[in-house]
Design an enzyme around this catalytic site. Structure first.
Site, PDB file in Angstrom:
ATOM      1  N   ASP A 156       0.856  -1.193   0.000  1.00  0.00           N
ATOM      2  CA  ASP A 156       0.000   0.000   0.000  1.00  0.00           C
ATOM      3  C   ASP A 156       0.893   1.245   0.000  1.00  0.00           C
ATOM      4  O   ASP A 156       1.664   1.455   0.939  1.00  0.00           O
ATOM      5  CB  ASP A 156      -0.877  -0.036   1.261  1.00  0.00           C
ATOM      6  CG  ASP A 156      -1.853   1.130   1.341  1.00  0.00           C
ATOM      7  OD1 ASP A 156      -1.774   2.042   0.494  1.00  0.00           O
ATOM      8  OD2 ASP A 156      -2.692   1.124   2.262  1.00  0.00           O
ATOM      9  N   VAL A 157       0.781   2.065  -1.039  1.00  0.00           N
ATOM     10  CA  VAL A 157       1.661   3.239  -1.145  1.00  0.00           C
ATOM     11  C   VAL A 157       1.226   4.395  -0.247  1.00  0.00           C
ATOM     12  O   VAL A 157       1.872   5.442  -0.238  1.00  0.00           O
ATOM     13  CB  VAL A 157       1.766   3.738  -2.603  1.00  0.00           C
ATOM     14  CG1 VAL A 157       2.329   2.670  -3.514  1.00  0.00           C
ATOM     15  CG2 VAL A 157       0.435   4.277  -3.124  1.00  0.00           C
ATOM     16  N   TYR A 163      -7.226  16.684  -7.557  1.00  0.00           N
ATOM     17  CA  TYR A 163      -6.655  15.893  -8.667  1.00  0.00           C
ATOM     18  C   TYR A 163      -5.850  16.813  -9.576  1.00  0.00           C
ATOM     19  O   TYR A 163      -4.699  16.515  -9.916  1.00  0.00           O
ATOM     20  CB  TYR A 163      -7.780  15.203  -9.440  1.00  0.00           C
ATOM     21  CG  TYR A 163      -7.295  14.200 -10.469  1.00  0.00           C
ATOM     22  CD1 TYR A 163      -6.823  12.947 -10.079  1.00  0.00           C
ATOM     23  CD2 TYR A 163      -7.314  14.495 -11.825  1.00  0.00           C
ATOM     24  CE1 TYR A 163      -6.376  12.019 -11.019  1.00  0.00           C
ATOM     25  CE2 TYR A 163      -6.878  13.577 -12.774  1.00  0.00           C
ATOM     26  CZ  TYR A 163      -6.417  12.339 -12.365  1.00  0.00           C
ATOM     27  OH  TYR A 163      -5.976  11.418 -13.300  1.00  0.00           O
ATOM     28  N   ILE A 178      -8.613   8.658 -21.852  1.00  0.00           N
ATOM     29  CA  ILE A 178      -8.215   7.281 -22.147  1.00  0.00           C
ATOM     30  C   ILE A 178      -9.342   6.351 -21.719  1.00  0.00           C
ATOM     31  O   ILE A 178      -9.876   6.479 -20.612  1.00  0.00           O
ATOM     32  CB  ILE A 178      -6.915   6.907 -21.386  1.00  0.00           C
ATOM     33  CG1 ILE A 178      -5.814   7.971 -21.596  1.00  0.00           C
ATOM     34  CG2 ILE A 178      -6.422   5.522 -21.824  1.00  0.00           C
ATOM     35  CD1 ILE A 178      -5.328   8.139 -23.018  1.00  0.00           C
TER      36      ILE A 178
HETATM   37  N1  LIG Z   1      -7.916   6.628 -17.613  1.00  0.00           N
HETATM   38  C1  LIG Z   1      -7.795   7.895 -17.878  1.00  0.00           C
HETATM   39  O1  LIG Z   1      -8.604   8.480 -18.620  1.00  0.00           O
HETATM   40  C2  LIG Z   1      -6.629   8.665 -17.285  1.00  0.00           C
HETATM   41  C3  LIG Z   1      -6.453   9.963 -17.745  1.00  0.00           C
HETATM   42  C4  LIG Z   1      -5.408  10.688 -17.236  1.00  0.00           C
HETATM   43  C5  LIG Z   1      -4.550  10.121 -16.300  1.00  0.00           C
HETATM   44  N2  LIG Z   1      -4.742   8.873 -15.841  1.00  0.00           N
HETATM   45  C6  LIG Z   1      -3.799   8.344 -14.838  1.00  0.00           C
HETATM   46  O2  LIG Z   1      -3.357   7.043 -15.163  1.00  0.00           O
HETATM   47  C7  LIG Z   1      -2.930   6.403 -13.955  1.00  0.00           C
HETATM   48  C8  LIG Z   1      -3.412   4.971 -13.797  1.00  0.00           C
HETATM   49  O3  LIG Z   1      -4.353   4.587 -14.688  1.00  0.00           O
HETATM   50  P1  LIG Z   1      -4.864   3.108 -14.671  1.00  0.00           P
HETATM   51  O4  LIG Z   1      -5.769   3.004 -15.826  1.00  0.00           O
HETATM   52  O5  LIG Z   1      -3.750   2.111 -14.606  1.00  0.00           O
HETATM   53  O6  LIG Z   1      -5.695   3.073 -13.303  1.00  0.00           O
HETATM   54  P2  LIG Z   1      -6.240   1.882 -12.469  1.00  0.00           P
HETATM   55  O7  LIG Z   1      -7.098   2.500 -11.398  1.00  0.00           O
HETATM   56  O8  LIG Z   1      -6.868   0.841 -13.339  1.00  0.00           O
HETATM   57  O9  LIG Z   1      -4.949   1.224 -11.822  1.00  0.00           O
HETATM   58  C9  LIG Z   1      -4.323   1.757 -10.712  1.00  0.00           C
HETATM   59  C10 LIG Z   1      -3.895   0.640  -9.809  1.00  0.00           C
HETATM   60  O10 LIG Z   1      -3.362   1.250  -8.624  1.00  0.00           O
HETATM   61  C11 LIG Z   1      -3.734   0.461  -7.528  1.00  0.00           C
HETATM   62  N3  LIG Z   1      -3.734   1.245  -6.301  1.00  0.00           N
HETATM   63  C12 LIG Z   1      -4.664   2.147  -5.896  1.00  0.00           C
HETATM   64  N4  LIG Z   1      -4.361   2.613  -4.656  1.00  0.00           N
HETATM   65  C13 LIG Z   1      -3.208   1.991  -4.302  1.00  0.00           C
HETATM   66  C14 LIG Z   1      -2.401   2.047  -3.130  1.00  0.00           C
HETATM   67  N5  LIG Z   1      -2.741   2.825  -2.080  1.00  0.00           N
HETATM   68  N6  LIG Z   1      -1.286   1.291  -3.065  1.00  0.00           N
HETATM   69  C15 LIG Z   1      -0.940   0.471  -4.128  1.00  0.00           C
HETATM   70  N7  LIG Z   1      -1.680   0.380  -5.247  1.00  0.00           N
HETATM   71  C16 LIG Z   1      -2.808   1.127  -5.335  1.00  0.00           C
HETATM   72  C17 LIG Z   1      -5.120  -0.050  -7.862  1.00  0.00           C
HETATM   73  O11 LIG Z   1      -5.417  -1.242  -7.145  1.00  0.00           O
HETATM   74  C18 LIG Z   1      -5.035  -0.275  -9.363  1.00  0.00           C
HETATM   75  O12 LIG Z   1      -4.750  -1.613  -9.692  1.00  0.00           O
HETATM   76  C19 LIG Z   1      -3.413   7.257 -12.795  1.00  0.00           C
HETATM   77  O13 LIG Z   1      -2.300   7.935 -12.264  1.00  0.00           O
HETATM   78  C20 LIG Z   1      -4.382   8.216 -13.462  1.00  0.00           C
HETATM   79  O14 LIG Z   1      -4.468   9.430 -12.764  1.00  0.00           O
HETATM   80  C21 LIG Z   1      -5.785   8.121 -16.328  1.00  0.00           C
END
Ligand SMILES: NC(=O)c1ccc[n+]([C@@H]2O[C@H](COP(=O)([O-])OP(=O)(O)OC[C@H]3O[C@@H](n4cnc5c(N)ncnc54)[C@H](O)[C@@H]3O)[C@@H](O)[C@H]2O)c1
Length: 300
Positions: free
Chosen positions: A98-99, A193, A225
């Protein structure tokens, strides 16, 4: 008479954008940790698209890397490892942590180093959260702290713990943090955010400054995305706001994964302290919705 602009239909989506292209051995021998390498689950998708972190892991393994998939959720991390093992090209290990606390960040790095026999060439930090959203008068301090903790402080803590190992590698190393075009565009009800992603961008440049020339440090900056997270924070539909994107579609997690893969590879060896925007032109040229629809294609 008002000019009517023809709109050329968008090109077919590439095999790369669909995650269907083979690897080209670009990361043979590299050992890379992806923090947030699992994928969040939403409640309304039977067949969810791939997330940014998971796609990055899969593509880097496809290029021959050994990848540690670190995540809070064992199920999410296992899902990524399963895909990599099924493809059978690179290798994958799983680390759970957990980060949100310094101990959690330290545990992830130490467990990852054990899995990789002490060799860490690359680090991707994808973890990021977005919440329900609220106007400023209703935005709680507790929520502000939670978003800033996960989106900025955890990246700092992971970097602090990992960089001494990465800089020891003979060929140096590469780090990528995943930001968002929200670092530039504040039109949202997510002030934390927006602020967290802007803070992350300058943090990453500071780290790049402090660790040059041994480690290259960059952000990848996704736009709209189509991921489970994107659908949760958007309108829950596939075409979320895509009409405003100059390249006429949302990106895929694969599009983000390819930017990450490039920044991890030797192909980007003269690139550091930069924000690599992957957004179909949204930030660079603005919305193209002003164009008139073409009667024949219906594309608008
Ligand atoms: N999808 C979009 O449209 C979009 C747009 C801009 C930016 N982003 C950025 O992309 C990044 C990630 O996207 P993604 O699609 O992989 O997201 P996601 O939510 O599918 O994956 C993130 C992962 O982080 C893990 N996580 C959450 N809290 C945690 C914690 N405390 N400790 C350890 N792990 C933890 C979750 O379990 C998850 O598996 C994010 O930083 C997000 O802000 C996404």
């Amino acid at each position: 008479m008002e000019e009517v602009l023809d709109i050329i239909p968008p090109p077919e989506v590439s095999l790369e954008s669909q995650g269907k292209a083979p690897g080209r051995d670009r990361l043979i021998g590299k050992r890379i940790l992806v923090v947030g390498g699992g994928q969040s689950v939403n409640t309304f998708d039977d067949n969810p698209p791939i997330g940014n972190g998971r796609a990055s892991c899969v593509l880097m393994a496809r290029e021959g890397a050994t990848v540690v998939v670190a995540d809070l959720s064992a199920e999410a991390a296992q899902g990524t490892v399963d895909i990599i093992e099924k493809e059978g090209v690179g290798k994958a290990h799983m680390v759970i942590g957990d980060v949100s606390t310094p101990e959690g960040c330290s545990g992830i790095i130490q467990d990852s180093l054990k899995a990789l026999d002490g060799q860490l060439d690359g680090l991707v930090i994808g973890v990021g959260i977005v919440g329900a959203g609220a106007s400023i008068p209703h935005y709680s301090a507790a929520y502000w702290d939670r978003v800033m903790n996960i989106n900025v402080r955890s990246h700092f803590l992971i970097l602090q713990e990992a960089l001494p190992y990465i800089e020891k590698q003979p060929a140096g190393g590469s780090v990528v943090s995943i930001s968002s075009i929200s670092q530039y565009l504040p039109a949202s009800t997510e002030p934390a955010y927006n602020a967290s992603k802007a803070a992350l961008s300058i943090l990453i440049k500071n780290v790049a400054y402090q660790f040059a020339p041994r480690v290259r440090v960059n952000t990848v900056v996704p736009g709209l995305i189509d991921t489970p997270m994107g659908r949760s924070s958007g309108t829950k539909i596939k075409g979320r706001n895509a009409s405003a994107v100059p390249l006429a579609r949302q990106g895929s997690g694969w599009d983000i994964g390819y930017a990450v893969t490039f920044l991890m590879s030797g192909e980007s060896s003269f690139i550091t302290a930069t924000d690599m925007i992957v957004d179909g032109g949204y930030v660079g040229m603005g919305s193209k919705t002003a164009k008139k629809p073409n009667q024949e294609t219906g594309v608008s």
